[in-house]
Design a protein around this motif. Structure first.
Motif, PDB file in Angstrom:
ATOM      1  N   PHE A  21       0.835  -1.207   0.000  1.00 29.53           N
ATOM      2  CA  PHE A  21       0.000   0.000   0.000  1.00 29.53           C
ATOM      3  C   PHE A  21       0.869   1.255   0.000  1.00 29.53           C
ATOM      4  CE2 PHE A  21      -2.209   3.482   2.050  1.00 29.53           C
ATOM      5  CZ  PHE A  21      -3.412   3.509   1.358  1.00 29.53           C
ATOM      6  N   SER A  24       2.811   1.679  -3.291  1.00 33.24           N
ATOM      7  CA  SER A  24       2.036   1.525  -4.524  1.00 33.24           C
ATOM      8  C   SER A  24       2.213   2.720  -5.460  1.00 33.24           C
ATOM      9  CB  SER A  24       0.556   1.347  -4.188  1.00 33.24           C
ATOM     10  OG  SER A  24      -0.194   1.087  -5.349  1.00 33.24           O
ATOM     11  N   VAL A  29       0.062   4.572  -9.183  1.00 32.82           N
ATOM     12  CA  VAL A  29      -1.225   3.876  -9.091  1.00 32.82           C
ATOM     13  C   VAL A  29      -1.540   3.521  -7.642  1.00 32.82           C
ATOM     14  CG1 VAL A  29      -2.482   1.785  -9.770  1.00 32.82           C
ATOM     15  CG2 VAL A  29      -0.980   2.931 -11.415  1.00 32.82           C
ATOM     16  N   ARG A  31      -3.418   1.226  -4.893  1.00 29.84           N
ATOM     17  CA  ARG A  31      -3.880  -0.170  -4.823  1.00 29.84           C
ATOM     18  C   ARG A  31      -4.449  -0.479  -3.443  1.00 29.84           C
ATOM     19  NH1 ARG A  31       0.579   0.014  -7.975  1.00 29.84           N
ATOM     20  NH2 ARG A  31       0.507  -1.107  -9.970  1.00 29.84           N
ATOM     21  N   ARG A  34      -7.741  -6.756  -2.367  1.00 27.04           N
ATOM     22  CA  ARG A  34      -9.081  -7.137  -2.816  1.00 27.04           C
ATOM     23  C   ARG A  34      -9.285  -8.635  -2.674  1.00 27.04           C
ATOM     24  NH1 ARG A  34     -12.291  -5.471  -8.420  1.00 27.04           N
ATOM     25  NH2 ARG A  34     -14.332  -5.494  -7.402  1.00 27.04           N
ATOM     26  N   PHE A  41     -13.121  -4.913  -1.335  1.00 32.02           N
ATOM     27  CA  PHE A  41     -11.829  -4.294  -1.010  1.00 32.02           C
ATOM     28  C   PHE A  41     -11.668  -4.274   0.509  1.00 32.02           C
ATOM     29  CE2 PHE A  41     -12.530  -2.591  -5.264  1.00 32.02           C
ATOM     30  CZ  PHE A  41     -11.259  -2.700  -5.824  1.00 32.02           C
ATOM     31  N   PRO A  59      -3.348  -7.421  -3.710  1.00 37.65           N
ATOM     32  CA  PRO A  59      -3.454  -6.004  -4.062  1.00 37.65           C
ATOM     33  C   PRO A  59      -3.988  -5.837  -5.475  1.00 37.65           C
ATOM     34  CG  PRO A  59      -1.314  -6.483  -3.081  1.00 37.65           C
ATOM     35  CD  PRO A  59      -1.969  -7.799  -3.364  1.00 37.65           C
ATOM     36  N   GLU A  60      -4.851  -4.834  -5.656  1.00 41.03           N
ATOM     37  CA  GLU A  60      -5.413  -4.580  -6.984  1.00 41.03           C
ATOM     38  C   GLU A  60      -5.478  -3.081  -7.219  1.00 41.03           C
ATOM     39  OE1 GLU A  60      -8.638  -7.109  -8.302  1.00 41.03           O
ATOM     40  OE2 GLU A  60      -9.722  -5.327  -9.008  1.00 41.03           O
ATOM     41  N   ALA A  61      -5.164  -2.669  -8.431  1.00 39.93           N
ATOM     42  CA  ALA A  61      -5.175  -1.242  -8.763  1.00 39.93           C
ATOM     43  C   ALA A  61      -6.604  -0.704  -8.767  1.00 39.93           C
ATOM     44  CB  ALA A  61      -4.541  -1.024 -10.130  1.00 39.93           C
ATOM     45  N   VAL A  62      -6.748   0.518  -8.314  1.00 37.16           N
ATOM     46  CA  VAL A  62      -8.035   1.218  -8.423  1.00 37.16           C
ATOM     47  C   VAL A  62      -7.793   2.499  -9.226  1.00 37.16           C
ATOM     48  CG1 VAL A  62      -8.997   0.262  -6.307  1.00 37.16           C
ATOM     49  CG2 VAL A  62      -7.713   2.413  -6.225  1.00 37.16           C
TER      50      VAL A  62
END
Lengths: 140, 413
Positions: A21, A24, A29, A31, A34, A41, A59-62
């Motif tokens: 986090f 990131s 980006v 993240r 998730r 999330f 972790p996933e990009a938002v």
């Protein structure tokens, strides 16, 4: 003119659970963790999804888009030498129940409204990229 | 009796049989243990007991690495200093607000683990602050020393880096959200501070007693918008102690027993300062609602409310959470100050609250509730319409994700 944050940023410990986090923003980006099972999330990061209790998280990009949920202009010299700065709660568009306590930057308090759209920008300090938010341009 | 409740709530088996309070001041220059012993001895004597009768001890927060002057002495220190022999002991920070220690003691005596529990809360935050400004959480503002910038883990990492280093910041966000959702105004918020100051003028132990006008309030320097200096409580030195006893002692007291009628302890939302679902209430919503599930009394039965005011906005939150007015209506409820005055609909924070009487951290409110129920509040004694003395008091502690509440009554139900 208000500052973009306190004169000194206290730093998080980059432990294994949160390092993704705080770093990131290195590629610009934001993240969040998730859940691959239910799509929730999970923030702050945890080893289990608080909605479905799956442990399949990554972790996933938002989009980095969000809204101001509340804000305050801090004047007290908790951290000596700081000019006034704006602390805000920002919810993320992908799951508005997830909020970040953050700073609003490059904006004056009189131009801030609860509900206004904002986008993430990062401030790089040592090995940390702090997610801060600034007003999102209309139509972008 | 509620159809959903088969048994009497167990907390009703407990009474507050004795109360005691040390000197209270901005900087007393006395040790936390010394203050605690003073309060404890006063409480034991008030209950008509002796040291040898005390068989339990409890405190909030106990042995913690809190900010300077925050924690007070841990139970082993007090137990040993006073030569107590205990059957039950408890200290801790996690639970329904500062009163978690009182609730734990009540449940211990109800369960027969002890007969008379000494419960105390001691602060020396006034002395610890010295002549400098108030510190943030985690020593923020205290300087990083020579070893570079300190690093934080746990929940604090999500707020401290952004200069949100004090509960003042976190609750300013609650306040601003209330301005937005409910049209709350500074003039309404100011009534909490002004009411407290008015009552503090009748409390010999209060820290600030000079009269405060709305003009004074509005002119005070901003701490973190919309909260100004007078929205923040006053660090002080002092100790407050209670004896929580099994209720069969009630008949032996030379004053009315104060019974714990019900407690409110729920926490349904996320235990977090920034992830709680409702940004205008937080944990008070759940604790307040759960209180009324354990009693047949209603908000209309309450003769005085002693509602936590670490920050003025929290009292507004508690007014709604306990049902004294509807959601979002606390601003209108306190408008002009008449409803919350000593002679008003709901006499509020009658000792001056933490805003003016000093940050005794929750326990000052319980102490004042007991004084009012016992008719011992002196010149600030509440007299209800018809000349009746108060019979029911509501007490609330805590803010943000921390909340506990109790209903106290005069005599046994």
């Amino acid at each position: 003119m208000v500052a973009n944050g306190p004169v000194l940023r206290l730093l998080p410990k980059l432990t294994d659970d949160v390092a993704f986090f705080w770093t990131s923003g290195e590629d610009g980006v934001l993240r969040f963790l998730r859940c691959h099972s239910c799509g929730f999330f999970v923030h702050p990061p945890a080893p289990v999804c608080r909605q479905c209790l799956s442990r399949d998280l990554a972790p996933e990009a938002v989009s980095g888009r969000g809204r101001v949920e509340s804000f305050t202009v801090n004047y007290q010299q908790w951290i000596p030498g700081s000019d006034p700065y704006i602390v805000a709660w920002v919810s993320i568009d992908e799951q508005p129940a997830v909020r970040l306590t953050t700073n609003l930057v490059d904006v004056e308090p009189e131009d801030v409204r609860i509900g206004m759209p904002v986008r993430v920008v990062f401030e790089h300090v040592e090995d940390v990229w702090f997610p801060l938010f600034t007003p999102a341009e209309a139509g972008t | 009796m509620s159809a959903t409740r088969a048994e009497e709530p167990m907390e009703r088996r407990a009474i507050i049989s004795g109360i005691g309070q040390s000197d209270v001041g901005r900087r007393l220059g006395r040790s936390e243990l010394d203050l605690t012993v003073e309060a404890a001895q006063a409480a034991i004597a008030d209950a008509g007991l002796t040291r040898d009768d005390i068989d339990g001890i409890a405190t909030y927060p106990g042995m913690t690495a809190g900010p300077p002057g925050f924690s007070g002495p841990a139970t082993p220190e007090v137990q040993d200093a006073m030569g107590l022999s205990v059957n039950w002991h408890d200290g801790g920070v996690e639970g329904p607000g500062q009163m978690r220690a009182v609730i734990a003691a009540a449940l211990a005596v109800a369960a027969g683990l002890a007969r008379h529990v000494l419960v105390y809360r001691t602060v020396t935050e006034g002395s610890a602050q010295g002549s400098g400004g108030r510190q943030g959480i985690g020593g923020a503002g205290g300087g990083g020393g020579g070893g570079g910038v300190p690093r934080f883990g746990g929940s604090m990492q999500w707020t401290l880096p952004f200069g949100a280093v004090s509960a003042a910041n976190w609750l300013a966000l609650v306040a601003q959200r209330r301005f937005h959702e409910f049209g709350l105004t500074r003039e309404q918020l100011g009534q909490i501070a002004i009411n407290a100051r008015r009552n503090a003028g009748l409390n010999p132990k209060a820290i600030y007693t000079a009269p405060m006008s709305m003009g004074d309030y509005l002119a005070a320097r901003m701490i973190t918008t919309p909260l100004c200096l007078f929205d923040c409580d006053a660090p002080c030195d002092g100790s407050t102690a209670f004896i929580v006893s099994q209720r069969d002692l009630a008949g032996d007291l030379d004053h009315p027993a104060v019974q714990i009628n019900a407690v409110g302890t729920a926490l349904h939302g996320r235990p977090s300062w920034d992830q709680f679902d409702d940004m205008t209430t937080m944990a008070a919503r759940d604790a307040g609602a759960s209180l009324w599930l354990r009693t047949d009394l209603t908000p209309a039965d309450v003769d005085t409310a002693q509602l936590y005011d670490g920050f003025s906005i929290l009292t507004m939150v508690w007014l709604e959470a306990l049902g004294f007015c509807g959601r979002g209506e606390s601003g209108a409820f306190v408008e002009g100050g008449a409803n919350i005055a000593r002679e008003g609909l709901l006499p509020l924070n009658t000792a001056g609250g933490q805003l003016s009487a000093g940050r005794l951290h929750g326990f000052g409110f319980i102490h004042e509730a007991c004084l009012q129920l016992r008719g011992e509040a002196g010149t600030r004694q509440v007299v209800r319409p018809g000349g009746r003395s108060p019979e029911v008091a509501a007490v609330a502690n805590g803010g943000g994700p921390i909340a506990g509440t109790m209903l106290l009554t005069r005599g046994l139900a």
